[in-house]
Design a protein around this motif. Structure first.
Motif, PDB file in Angstrom:
ATOM      1  N   CYS A  73       0.838  -1.210   0.000  1.00 24.56           N
ATOM      2  CA  CYS A  73       0.000   0.000   0.000  1.00 24.56           C
ATOM      3  C   CYS A  73       0.869   1.255   0.000  1.00 24.56           C
ATOM      4  O   CYS A  73       0.541   2.240  -0.660  1.00 24.56           O
ATOM      5  N   LEU A  74       1.991   1.217   0.708  1.00 26.94           N
ATOM      6  CA  LEU A  74       2.912   2.356   0.712  1.00 26.94           C
ATOM      7  C   LEU A  74       3.525   2.578  -0.671  1.00 26.94           C
ATOM      8  O   LEU A  74       3.633   3.714  -1.147  1.00 26.94           O
ATOM      9  N   ILE A  75       3.894   1.486  -1.344  1.00 28.14           N
ATOM     10  CA  ILE A  75       4.420   1.586  -2.708  1.00 28.14           C
ATOM     11  C   ILE A  75       3.359   2.190  -3.632  1.00 28.14           C
ATOM     12  O   ILE A  75       3.653   3.066  -4.452  1.00 28.14           O
ATOM     13  N   ALA A  76       2.127   1.735  -3.488  1.00 26.91           N
ATOM     14  CA  ALA A  76       1.038   2.261  -4.311  1.00 26.91           C
ATOM     15  C   ALA A  76       0.798   3.738  -4.020  1.00 26.91           C
ATOM     16  O   ALA A  76       0.631   4.541  -4.949  1.00 26.91           O
ATOM     17  N   LEU A  77       0.793   4.111  -2.758  1.00 29.93           N
ATOM     18  CA  LEU A  77       0.559   5.507  -2.388  1.00 29.93           C
ATOM     19  C   LEU A  77       1.672   6.409  -2.923  1.00 29.93           C
ATOM     20  O   LEU A  77       1.408   7.501  -3.429  1.00 29.93           O
ATOM     21  N   TYR A  78       2.914   5.952  -2.845  1.00 29.25           N
ATOM     22  CA  TYR A  78       4.039   6.717  -3.393  1.00 29.25           C
ATOM     23  C   TYR A  78       3.819   6.962  -4.883  1.00 29.25           C
ATOM     24  O   TYR A  78       3.986   8.079  -5.374  1.00 29.25           O
ATOM     25  N   ASN A  79       3.444   5.921  -5.601  1.00 30.39           N
ATOM     26  CA  ASN A  79       3.251   6.061  -7.045  1.00 30.39           C
ATOM     27  C   ASN A  79       1.988   6.838  -7.387  1.00 30.39           C
ATOM     28  O   ASN A  79       1.929   7.487  -8.433  1.00 30.39           O
ATOM     29  N   TYR A  80       0.975   6.799  -6.532  1.00 31.89           N
ATOM     30  CA  TYR A  80      -0.219   7.622  -6.749  1.00 31.89           C
ATOM     31  C   TYR A  80       0.175   9.098  -6.770  1.00 31.89           C
ATOM     32  O   TYR A  80      -0.299   9.871  -7.603  1.00 31.89           O
ATOM     33  N   GLY A  81       1.046   9.472  -5.854  1.00 31.59           N
ATOM     34  CA  GLY A  81       1.502  10.859  -5.795  1.00 31.59           C
ATOM     35  C   GLY A  81       2.367  11.265  -6.976  1.00 31.59           C
ATOM     36  O   GLY A  81       2.612  12.452  -7.194  1.00 31.59           O
ATOM     37  N   THR A  95      -0.909   0.201  -9.712  1.00 29.27           N
ATOM     38  CA  THR A  95      -1.912  -0.841  -9.929  1.00 29.27           C
ATOM     39  C   THR A  95      -1.403  -2.198  -9.476  1.00 29.27           C
ATOM     40  O   THR A  95      -2.127  -2.960  -8.821  1.00 29.27           O
ATOM     41  N   ALA A  96      -0.149  -2.509  -9.800  1.00 29.22           N
ATOM     42  CA  ALA A  96       0.445  -3.791  -9.382  1.00 29.22           C
ATOM     43  C   ALA A  96       0.522  -3.877  -7.863  1.00 29.22           C
ATOM     44  O   ALA A  96       0.182  -4.912  -7.272  1.00 29.22           O
ATOM     45  N   ALA A  97       0.947  -2.796  -7.215  1.00 30.79           N
ATOM     46  CA  ALA A  97       1.068  -2.807  -5.752  1.00 30.79           C
ATOM     47  C   ALA A  97      -0.294  -2.947  -5.081  1.00 30.79           C
ATOM     48  O   ALA A  97      -0.440  -3.708  -4.112  1.00 30.79           O
ATOM     49  N   ILE A  98      -1.312  -2.235  -5.586  1.00 30.34           N
ATOM     50  CA  ILE A  98      -2.664  -2.371  -5.027  1.00 30.34           C
ATOM     51  C   ILE A  98      -3.163  -3.805  -5.210  1.00 30.34           C
ATOM     52  O   ILE A  98      -3.758  -4.392  -4.305  1.00 30.34           O
TER      53      ILE A  98
END
Length: 190
Positions: free
Chosen positions: A104-112, A133-136
């Motif tokens: 989730c942290l990886i996804a949040l980083y990439n969301y930003g 998408t992959a991390a989520i």
């Protein structure tokens, strides 16, 4: 030898994927092949694998805080992560919560870091969208309730940038679906 398992792992419920336990077992498979699967190796192997996940999570925590705030705050965040008794207990016990949190942290980083088209009307399909998408998806496979936290964020993104819907669907079809299918294949194989 009989063993105790929680209800979500029982065959009649099958709420958990085997992906995370398979990840934890990788060094055990190597140790067994090499004939070095001693009691100590078996006990330390999951801790080693979780440590790798924790390092990955700390890496993204530092990147996210230093890029969005400053290096001083990233040092504070890393110190908090390394010294937090609860976080370290969760990771050492190889609970799915820790692995889910990392993805989730990886996804949040990439969301930003999502990229937007020149007109600003929507996100573009990019490496950041694919990684997010992959991390989520992996977090969802590890622990299905993790998807709930992304529904409002994706809904806000779609409301704010309606043209993003197509890119999100493309990311789902090209990234999420293959990962889910691979996980289902692994789960049905074992």
């Amino acid at each position: 030898m009989p063993f105790l398992t929680t209800w979500e792992w029982l065959p009649q419920y099958r709420l958990r994927s085997l992906l995370y336990p398979m990840y934890l077992s990788l060094p055990l498979q190597v140790a067994r092949t090499l004939g070095i699967d001693t009691n100590l190796v078996v006990r330390l192997s999951p801790i080693l694998m979780n440590s790798l996940l924790q390092v990955l999570g700390d890496h993204y925590l530092v990147k996210m805080t230093s890029e969005n705030y400053n290096n001083e705050l990233s040092k504070v965040a890393l110190t908090y992560s390394l010294c937090n008794k609860i976080i370290n207990l969760v990771f050492q016990k190889t609970m799915t919560n820790g692995a889910e949190a990392v993805f989730c942290l990886i996804a949040l980083y990439n969301y930003g870091r999502l990229k937007y088209d020149k007109s600003g009307s929507g996100i573009i399909f990019s490496k950041e969208l694919a990684i997010m998408t992959a991390a989520i998806t992996i977090a969802f496979i590890i622990r299905s309730s993790s998807l709930l936290s992304w529904v409002p964020l994706i809904a806000i993104t779609i409301v704010r940038w309606p043209d993003s819907v197509v890119k999100i669907i493309i990311a789902g079809l090209t990234v999420a679906v293959p990962i889910v299918l691979a996980s289902a294949l692994l789960d049905s194989w074992y």
